[in-house]
Motif scaffolding. Structure first.
Motif, PDB file in Angstrom:
ATOM      1  N   LEU A 180     -14.129  39.553 -26.491  1.00  0.00           N
ATOM      2  CA  LEU A 180     -15.034  39.794 -25.359  1.00  0.00           C
ATOM      3  C   LEU A 180     -14.473  39.226 -24.062  1.00  0.00           C
ATOM      4  CD1 LEU A 180     -18.373  38.807 -27.169  1.00  0.00           C
ATOM      5  CD2 LEU A 180     -17.412  41.102 -26.904  1.00  0.00           C
ATOM      6  N   ARG A 181     -13.167  39.039 -24.007  1.00  0.00           N
ATOM      7  CA  ARG A 181     -12.548  38.278 -22.926  1.00  0.00           C
ATOM      8  C   ARG A 181     -12.622  38.955 -21.561  1.00  0.00           C
ATOM      9  NH1 ARG A 181      -8.773  40.920 -25.812  1.00  0.00           N
ATOM     10  NH2 ARG A 181      -6.993  41.925 -24.791  1.00  0.00           N
ATOM     11  N   SER A 182     -13.014  40.209 -21.509  1.00  0.00           N
ATOM     12  CA  SER A 182     -13.074  40.905 -20.218  1.00  0.00           C
ATOM     13  C   SER A 182     -14.315  40.558 -19.414  1.00  0.00           C
ATOM     14  CB  SER A 182     -13.048  42.419 -20.441  1.00  0.00           C
ATOM     15  OG  SER A 182     -14.192  42.821 -21.181  1.00  0.00           O
ATOM     16  N   MET A 183     -15.259  39.821 -20.022  1.00  0.00           N
ATOM     17  CA  MET A 183     -16.470  39.395 -19.332  1.00  0.00           C
ATOM     18  C   MET A 183     -16.730  37.927 -19.637  1.00  0.00           C
ATOM     19  SD  MET A 183     -17.972  41.822 -17.502  1.00  0.00           S
ATOM     20  CE  MET A 183     -16.697  43.040 -17.056  1.00  0.00           C
ATOM     21  N   SER A 184     -17.336  37.229 -18.700  1.00  0.00           N
ATOM     22  CA  SER A 184     -17.569  35.793 -18.835  1.00  0.00           C
ATOM     23  C   SER A 184     -18.651  35.489 -19.876  1.00  0.00           C
ATOM     24  CB  SER A 184     -17.988  35.211 -17.481  1.00  0.00           C
ATOM     25  OG  SER A 184     -18.300  33.834 -17.594  1.00  0.00           O
ATOM     26  N   HIS A 185     -18.367  34.503 -20.723  1.00  0.00           N
ATOM     27  CA  HIS A 185     -19.350  33.926 -21.642  1.00  0.00           C
ATOM     28  C   HIS A 185     -19.216  32.414 -21.514  1.00  0.00           C
ATOM     29  CE1 HIS A 185     -18.807  37.960 -23.264  1.00  0.00           C
ATOM     30  NE2 HIS A 185     -19.969  37.827 -23.847  1.00  0.00           N
ATOM     31  N   VAL A 186     -20.329  31.720 -21.409  1.00  0.00           N
ATOM     32  CA  VAL A 186     -20.252  30.289 -21.126  1.00  0.00           C
ATOM     33  C   VAL A 186     -21.158  29.466 -22.032  1.00  0.00           C
ATOM     34  CG1 VAL A 186     -19.754  30.741 -18.680  1.00  0.00           C
ATOM     35  CG2 VAL A 186     -22.110  30.240 -19.394  1.00  0.00           C
ATOM     36  N   ARG A 187     -20.861  28.186 -22.054  1.00  0.00           N
ATOM     37  CA  ARG A 187     -21.756  27.152 -22.562  1.00  0.00           C
ATOM     38  C   ARG A 187     -22.417  26.504 -21.335  1.00  0.00           C
ATOM     39  NH1 ARG A 187     -18.090  24.407 -24.509  1.00  0.00           N
ATOM     40  NH2 ARG A 187     -18.186  25.163 -26.662  1.00  0.00           N
ATOM     41  N   LEU A 188     -23.711  26.192 -21.431  1.00  0.00           N
ATOM     42  CA  LEU A 188     -24.428  25.569 -20.320  1.00  0.00           C
ATOM     43  C   LEU A 188     -24.815  24.151 -20.712  1.00  0.00           C
ATOM     44  CD1 LEU A 188     -25.786  25.931 -17.492  1.00  0.00           C
ATOM     45  CD2 LEU A 188     -27.852  26.652 -18.725  1.00  0.00           C
ATOM     46  N   VAL A 189     -24.298  23.175 -19.977  1.00  0.00           N
ATOM     47  CA  VAL A 189     -24.569  21.767 -20.263  1.00  0.00           C
ATOM     48  C   VAL A 189     -25.360  21.184 -19.094  1.00  0.00           C
ATOM     49  CG1 VAL A 189     -23.576  19.520 -20.796  1.00  0.00           C
ATOM     50  CG2 VAL A 189     -22.422  21.596 -21.578  1.00  0.00           C
ATOM     51  N   LEU A 190     -26.572  20.725 -19.388  1.00  0.00           N
ATOM     52  CA  LEU A 190     -27.470  20.210 -18.350  1.00  0.00           C
ATOM     53  C   LEU A 190     -27.697  18.722 -18.553  1.00  0.00           C
ATOM     54  CD1 LEU A 190     -30.020  23.157 -18.427  1.00  0.00           C
ATOM     55  CD2 LEU A 190     -28.229  22.764 -16.721  1.00  0.00           C
ATOM     56  N   ARG A 191     -27.485  17.981 -17.480  1.00  0.00           N
ATOM     57  CA  ARG A 191     -27.642  16.525 -17.524  1.00  0.00           C
ATOM     58  C   ARG A 191     -28.593  16.110 -16.400  1.00  0.00           C
ATOM     59  NH1 ARG A 191     -22.257  17.915 -17.509  1.00  0.00           N
ATOM     60  NH2 ARG A 191     -21.091  17.579 -19.466  1.00  0.00           N
ATOM     61  N   SER A 192     -29.814  15.752 -16.768  1.00  0.00           N
ATOM     62  CA  SER A 192     -30.831  15.345 -15.784  1.00  0.00           C
ATOM     63  C   SER A 192     -30.931  16.360 -14.648  1.00  0.00           C
ATOM     64  CB  SER A 192     -30.515  13.948 -15.231  1.00  0.00           C
ATOM     65  OG  SER A 192     -30.535  12.984 -16.265  1.00  0.00           O
ATOM     66  N   PHE A 193     -31.014  17.618 -15.014  1.00  0.00           N
ATOM     67  CA  PHE A 193     -31.080  18.702 -14.034  1.00  0.00           C
ATOM     68  C   PHE A 193     -32.525  18.933 -13.616  1.00  0.00           C
ATOM     69  CE2 PHE A 193     -31.472  23.416 -13.389  1.00  0.00           C
ATOM     70  CZ  PHE A 193     -30.924  23.421 -12.117  1.00  0.00           C
ATOM     71  N   ASN A 194     -32.761  18.814 -12.335  1.00  0.00           N
ATOM     72  CA  ASN A 194     -34.101  18.963 -11.770  1.00  0.00           C
ATOM     73  C   ASN A 194     -34.412  20.440 -11.529  1.00  0.00           C
ATOM     74  OD1 ASN A 194     -35.607  18.381  -8.549  1.00  0.00           O
ATOM     75  ND2 ASN A 194     -36.621  18.410 -10.533  1.00  0.00           N
ATOM     76  N   ILE A 195     -35.463  20.944 -12.166  1.00  0.00           N
ATOM     77  CA  ILE A 195     -35.882  22.326 -11.979  1.00  0.00           C
ATOM     78  C   ILE A 195     -37.096  22.354 -11.056  1.00  0.00           C
ATOM     79  CG2 ILE A 195     -36.700  24.433 -13.100  1.00  0.00           C
ATOM     80  CD1 ILE A 195     -35.311  23.573 -15.617  1.00  0.00           C
ATOM     81  N   PRO A 196     -37.016  23.062  -9.940  1.00  0.00           N
ATOM     82  CA  PRO A 196     -38.172  23.150  -9.051  1.00  0.00           C
ATOM     83  C   PRO A 196     -39.385  23.763  -9.756  1.00  0.00           C
ATOM     84  CG  PRO A 196     -36.184  23.957  -7.968  1.00  0.00           C
ATOM     85  CD  PRO A 196     -35.835  23.763  -9.410  1.00  0.00           C
ATOM     86  N   GLU A 197     -40.549  23.275  -9.441  1.00  0.00           N
ATOM     87  CA  GLU A 197     -41.776  23.766 -10.068  1.00  0.00           C
ATOM     88  C   GLU A 197     -41.927  25.273  -9.906  1.00  0.00           C
ATOM     89  OE1 GLU A 197     -45.170  23.591 -12.265  1.00  0.00           O
ATOM     90  OE2 GLU A 197     -43.843  21.890 -11.830  1.00  0.00           O
ATOM     91  N   THR A 198     -41.479  25.792  -8.776  1.00  0.00           N
ATOM     92  CA  THR A 198     -41.639  27.226  -8.503  1.00  0.00           C
ATOM     93  C   THR A 198     -40.780  28.109  -9.400  1.00  0.00           C
ATOM     94  OG1 THR A 198     -39.989  27.014  -6.743  1.00  0.00           O
ATOM     95  CG2 THR A 198     -42.313  26.898  -6.104  1.00  0.00           C
ATOM     96  N   ASP A 199     -39.799  27.522 -10.100  1.00  0.00           N
ATOM     97  CA  ASP A 199     -38.922  28.315 -10.965  1.00  0.00           C
ATOM     98  C   ASP A 199     -39.508  28.520 -12.369  1.00  0.00           C
ATOM     99  OD1 ASP A 199     -37.133  28.543  -8.932  1.00  0.00           O
ATOM    100  OD2 ASP A 199     -35.703  27.079  -9.703  1.00  0.00           O
ATOM    101  N   PHE A 200     -40.551  27.781 -12.718  1.00  0.00           N
ATOM    102  CA  PHE A 200     -41.124  27.892 -14.058  1.00  0.00           C
ATOM    103  C   PHE A 200     -41.989  29.141 -14.180  1.00  0.00           C
ATOM    104  CE2 PHE A 200     -39.885  23.504 -14.211  1.00  0.00           C
ATOM    105  CZ  PHE A 200     -39.606  23.282 -15.555  1.00  0.00           C
TER     106      PHE A 200
END
Length: 218
Positions: A180-200
């Motif tokens: 699948l190397r022709s398109m990006s695939h990632v791992r997402l690592v979140l460390r104390s990531f603040n999510i705005p209330e409006t995004d929920f």
């Protein structure tokens, strides 16, 4: 309108250059989505393979085919299901915003040993920690639908739609996936990531889990 043969020939010719080049990957996605918007209802009465099958067969690009499948059969279908469950105005606006050529990704698959967990501070700020292990679209994404659980919970109970531009620079790690190397695939690592209330999203608990079970297969 571009003739399909010209499109697939162009995608086939550009395949080697796209591998590892996110700008070219994005351009290829927009080229395909312009000709074949990722809305399944457009193809219900159409004979033959879906556009994803044609991309794999005629352009030899499994990565781009996978991205089209995810956008058509998971992302837009999932948001449509969530809109029926509630929060209709917000999700309707999201569907209008992503249109046909923007990329929205689902961050749901995770390592049970390090799930994404939400913590709410006394200040009402909301932070998440944890890892999502596989996201189709990766660095091409405009938005990520991020599922999470509360501290001490065993199941996913909440979700947010996170614009990629607010993520920390080191949050996404590109995965090496030869087929699948022709398109990006990632791992997402979140460390104390603040999510705005409006995004929920306004949908939570069993309603959210039901929609994820139905549409969030990968």
């Amino acid at each position: 309108m571009t003739r399909p043969g010209d499109l697939f020939a162009r995608l086939d010719e550009g395949f080697p250059s796209r591998c590892g080049n996110f700008s070219l990957q994005r351009a290829a996605w927009e080229d395909l989505a312009r000709e074949y918007p990722p809305f399944l209802e457009r193809y219900r009465e159409t004979a033959g393979a879906l556009p994803s099958g044609s991309v794999a067969r005629r352009a030899g690009d499994l990565g781009l085919a996978m991205l089209w499948i995810v956008q058509a059969t998971i992302i837009r279908a999932l948001l449509g299901s969530l809109r029926l469950a509630g929060d209709a105005d917000r999700i309707g606006a999201l569907l209008d915003m992503i249109g046909h050529d923007r990329v929205a990704s689902l961050a749901h698959s995770e390592d049970p040993a390090n799930p994404v967990v939400l913590q709410t501070l006394e200040t009402t700020e909301r932070f998440v920690n944890g890892t999502k292990k596989y996201i189709t679209g990766g660095f091409l994404s405009d938005l990520i639908i991020l599922t999470m659980r509360g501290a001490g919970e065993e199941k996913v109970s909440q979700a947010a739609v996170v614009p990629v531009y607010i993520l920390p620079d080191d949050a996404m790690e590109e995965l090496t996936m030869e087929a699948l190397r022709s398109m990006s695939h990632v791992r997402l690592v979140l460390r104390s990531f603040n999510i705005p209330e409006t995004d929920f999203l306004g949908i939570s608990g069993s309603d959210l889990r039901r929609a994820i079970r139905t549409w969030g297969m990968v």
